[in-house]
Design a protein around this motif. Structure first.
Motif, PDB file in Angstrom:
ATOM      1  N   UNK A  94       0.820  -1.209   0.000  1.00  0.00           N
ATOM      2  CA  UNK A  94       0.000   0.000   0.000  1.00  0.00           C
ATOM      3  C   UNK A  94       0.854   1.260   0.000  1.00  0.00           C
ATOM      4  N   UNK A  95       1.925   1.265   0.799  1.00  0.00           N
ATOM      5  CA  UNK A  95       2.819   2.433   0.845  1.00  0.00           C
ATOM      6  C   UNK A  95       3.484   2.641  -0.515  1.00  0.00           C
ATOM      7  N   UNK A  96       3.947   1.573  -1.136  1.00  0.00           N
ATOM      8  CA  UNK A  96       4.582   1.686  -2.454  1.00  0.00           C
ATOM      9  C   UNK A  96       3.589   2.234  -3.472  1.00  0.00           C
ATOM     10  N   UNK A  97       2.355   1.760  -3.437  1.00  0.00           N
ATOM     11  CA  UNK A  97       1.349   2.251  -4.384  1.00  0.00           C
ATOM     12  C   UNK A  97       1.032   3.723  -4.157  1.00  0.00           C
ATOM     13  N   UNK A  98       0.939   4.153  -2.913  1.00  0.00           N
ATOM     14  CA  UNK A  98       0.656   5.556  -2.623  1.00  0.00           C
ATOM     15  C   UNK A  98       1.802   6.427  -3.111  1.00  0.00           C
ATOM     16  N   UNK A  99       3.032   6.004  -2.895  1.00  0.00           N
ATOM     17  CA  UNK A  99       4.191   6.777  -3.366  1.00  0.00           C
ATOM     18  C   UNK A  99       4.185   6.865  -4.890  1.00  0.00           C
ATOM     19  N   UNK A 103       3.940  10.285  -7.137  1.00  0.00           N
ATOM     20  CA  UNK A 103       4.928  10.645  -8.141  1.00  0.00           C
ATOM     21  C   UNK A 103       4.278  10.891  -9.510  1.00  0.00           C
ATOM     22  N   UNK A 104       3.348  10.020  -9.890  1.00  0.00           N
ATOM     23  CA  UNK A 104       2.674  10.206 -11.165  1.00  0.00           C
ATOM     24  C   UNK A 104       1.840  11.471 -11.187  1.00  0.00           C
ATOM     25  N   UNK A 105       1.148  11.764 -10.106  1.00  0.00           N
ATOM     26  CA  UNK A 105       0.322  12.977 -10.053  1.00  0.00           C
ATOM     27  C   UNK A 105       1.209  14.224 -10.062  1.00  0.00           C
ATOM     28  N   UNK A 106       2.364  14.176  -9.410  1.00  0.00           N
ATOM     29  CA  UNK A 106       3.232  15.342  -9.401  1.00  0.00           C
ATOM     30  C   UNK A 106       3.818  15.608 -10.780  1.00  0.00           C
TER      31      UNK A 106
END
Length: 110
Positions: A94-99, A103-106
């Protein structure tokens, strides 16, 4: 598809062809007057097998063994450990997916 012309109805296409007699052409065929003599009489009678028809048994299987007793407290502890490992892997994923989403949104915003 062609459409019927003249005074015919749409159901005429599906009717049987006439036999030459127009008075009888629109009536269904008559049922047979007599039933066949060789009707199904059912299955043949069964004959029980003769006594002693089974082959002789020479080997007797061993009786089933007794299972060892279960330690319920140890089983519960093992289950809790495995549950902790499963939740740990789920949290890490879950943490990896949130990161990755951050990154993609930024990259899209900037």
């Amino acid at each position: 598809m062609t459409t019927p012309s003249g005074g015919s109805t749409p159901d005429d296409y599906w009717r049987r062809p006439g036999t030459g007699d127009d008075a009888v052409a629109n009536q269904p065929p008559a049922a047979p007057a007599t039933t066949p003599a060789s009707a199904y009489a059912g299955p043949p009678p069964s004959v029980p097998p003769p006594t002693g028809w089974r082959p002789p048994v020479h080997l007797q299987p061993a009786p089933p063994r007794r299972l060892p007793p279960q330690d319920m407290a140890d089983l519960d502890a093992a289950e809790q450990r495995s549950q902790r490992v499963t939740y740990g892997f789920g949290a890490a994923a879950g943490v990896v997916l949130v990161v990755l989403v951050c990154l993609l949104c930024s990259r899209v915003i900037f």
